[in-house]
Design an enzyme around this catalytic site. Structure first.
Site, PDB file in Angstrom:
ATOM      1  N   GLU A 137     -12.407  -5.674 -17.665  1.00 34.14           N
ATOM      2  CA  GLU A 137     -13.067  -6.935 -17.294  1.00 34.14           C
ATOM      3  C   GLU A 137     -14.368  -6.660 -16.563  1.00 34.14           C
ATOM      4  O   GLU A 137     -15.371  -7.336 -16.772  1.00 34.14           O
ATOM      5  CB  GLU A 137     -12.149  -7.781 -16.395  1.00 34.14           C
ATOM      6  CG  GLU A 137     -11.038  -8.515 -17.117  1.00 34.14           C
ATOM      7  CD  GLU A 137     -11.544  -9.627 -18.025  1.00 34.14           C
ATOM      8  OE1 GLU A 137     -12.253  -9.303 -19.004  1.00 34.14           O
ATOM      9  OE2 GLU A 137     -11.232 -10.786 -17.792  1.00 34.14           O
ATOM     10  N   THR A 190     -19.354 -15.422 -19.159  1.00 37.08           N
ATOM     11  CA  THR A 190     -18.675 -15.456 -17.858  1.00 37.08           C
ATOM     12  C   THR A 190     -19.599 -14.982 -16.747  1.00 37.08           C
ATOM     13  O   THR A 190     -19.640 -15.569 -15.657  1.00 37.08           O
ATOM     14  CB  THR A 190     -17.413 -14.566 -17.912  1.00 37.08           C
ATOM     15  OG1 THR A 190     -16.557 -15.092 -18.916  1.00 37.08           O
ATOM     16  CG2 THR A 190     -16.684 -14.539 -16.584  1.00 37.08           C
TER      17      THR A 190
END
Ligand code: HSE
Length: 323
Positions: A137, A190
């Site tokens: 991530e 994101t």
């Protein structure tokens, strides 16, 4: 150190998309979807190193380099703790949109980790795989949050009670809690939708948010759907991020008018999710939300189901180990 390897040298794994934040619980709560999700085929190889050998479904946009692709980054992190003699080849089959707020990078990392752990003879638990997925991530968006990767690996709801040290608390979903997820054909990165957030909050706002988070967790544990609905109120993040999504307010209103217990952004958006108490209602909510986006000329994909409690699943072990 050697491990009791699996009989196969290649395995195909599905890992689910996820809804992170679940309204008010920014970075600390997520749940897994039945669909969509990603498939990864992972194979042991005589050639050393970790390689991405194919990616489909991404329109050529995902990085192939093994220090950038989330599946490869996650597997490399795993191999630092569980070294194998062989190299690893990874095929990623994207079965979900990029930049959707549905944990696309997390699904690939979770599938790859489940696969390599299986091929290594399952030396680690699903929970022990979470830190490797967090590294992925970080490579994908600059932040090692776990509210997508943890439910992608464990299924159900997962609370990240703490990051330092990591304290992972799985929460079984109420048996009659259905989700609706609507993905508008808009893409948000994101990294960008994290960057726009204010870095400081007022104490009085924090008190409201804490109350909602506590209510949401209590509602999940007590299987109290009305309490879950009342608690799905994010006064900190949603007001800032919803500005990036055309029609957000009208789509949310359409969900509530169609019987949703509550509705908010899925992860960093642009997808929205809603909860309801039946499959029929969850589908009607999807239709209403889709119509509200269609009024603005925005196409959508809609998903309704009970929450996925399985996490990643092996699709097809193949190619028996020669020796
Ligand atoms: N908790 C994360 C966020 C999820 O809202 O930015 C997105 O990956």
């Amino acid at each position: 150190m050697s491990y009791p390897y699996a009989m196969e040298s290649s395995v195909r794994v599905f890992a689910p998309a996820t809804v992170a934040n679940v309204g008010c619980a920014y970075d600390i709560l997520g749940f897994a979807l039945e669909a969509p999700g990603d498939e990864v085929c992972i194979s042991l190889s005589t050639e050393p190193g970790v390689r991405i050998t194919a990616i489909s479904g991404d329109g050529g946009r995902l990085p192939r380099a093994s220090n950038q692709n989330t599946a490869a980054v996650a597997v490399q992190a795993f191999l630092r703790q569980i070294p194998l003699e062989q190299g690893v080849e990874i095929e990623v089959h994207k079965r979900m949109p990029l930049g959707s707020g549905l944990g696309s990078s997390a699904a690939s990392a979770a599938a790859a980790l489940h696969g390599i752990n299986y091929l290594a003879g399952t030396p680690l638990s699903q929970t022990e795989l979470i830190p490797f997925a967090m590294e992925a991530e970080k490579a994908a968006c600059g932040s090692a949050h776990a509210d997508n990767v943890a439910p992608a690996l464990l299924g159900g709801f997962v609370l990240l009670r703490s990051y330092e040290p990591l304290d992972v608390v799985p929460l079984p979903p109420p048996p009659n809690l259905y989700y609706t997820v609507v993905h508008p054909e808009i893409e948000l990165r994101t990294e960008d939708s994290r960057r726009i957030l204010k870095k400081e909050i007022l104490l009085k706002d924090a008190v409201v948010q804490w109350g909602n988070i506590a209510g949401l967790i209590t509602g999940i544990l007590q299987k109290d759907l009305d309490l879950i609905g009342r608690s799905l109120n994010d006064i900190l993040i949603e007001p800032e991020r919803s500005l990036l999504i055309p029609g957000f307010e009208s789509v949310k209103l359409a969900a509530l008018n169609a019987g949703a217990l509550g509705c908010s952004l899925s992860g960093s958006g642009p997808s929205l999710f809603a909860f309801s108490a039946s499959l029929q209602t969850s589908q009607a909510i999807g239709t209403a939300m889709g119509s509200a986006f269609a009024d603005l000329g925005i196409k959508t994909q809609k998903f309704s189901s009970l929450i996925n409690c399985s996490g990643p699943t092996l699709i097809k072990p193949s190619t028996h180990r020669a020796a």
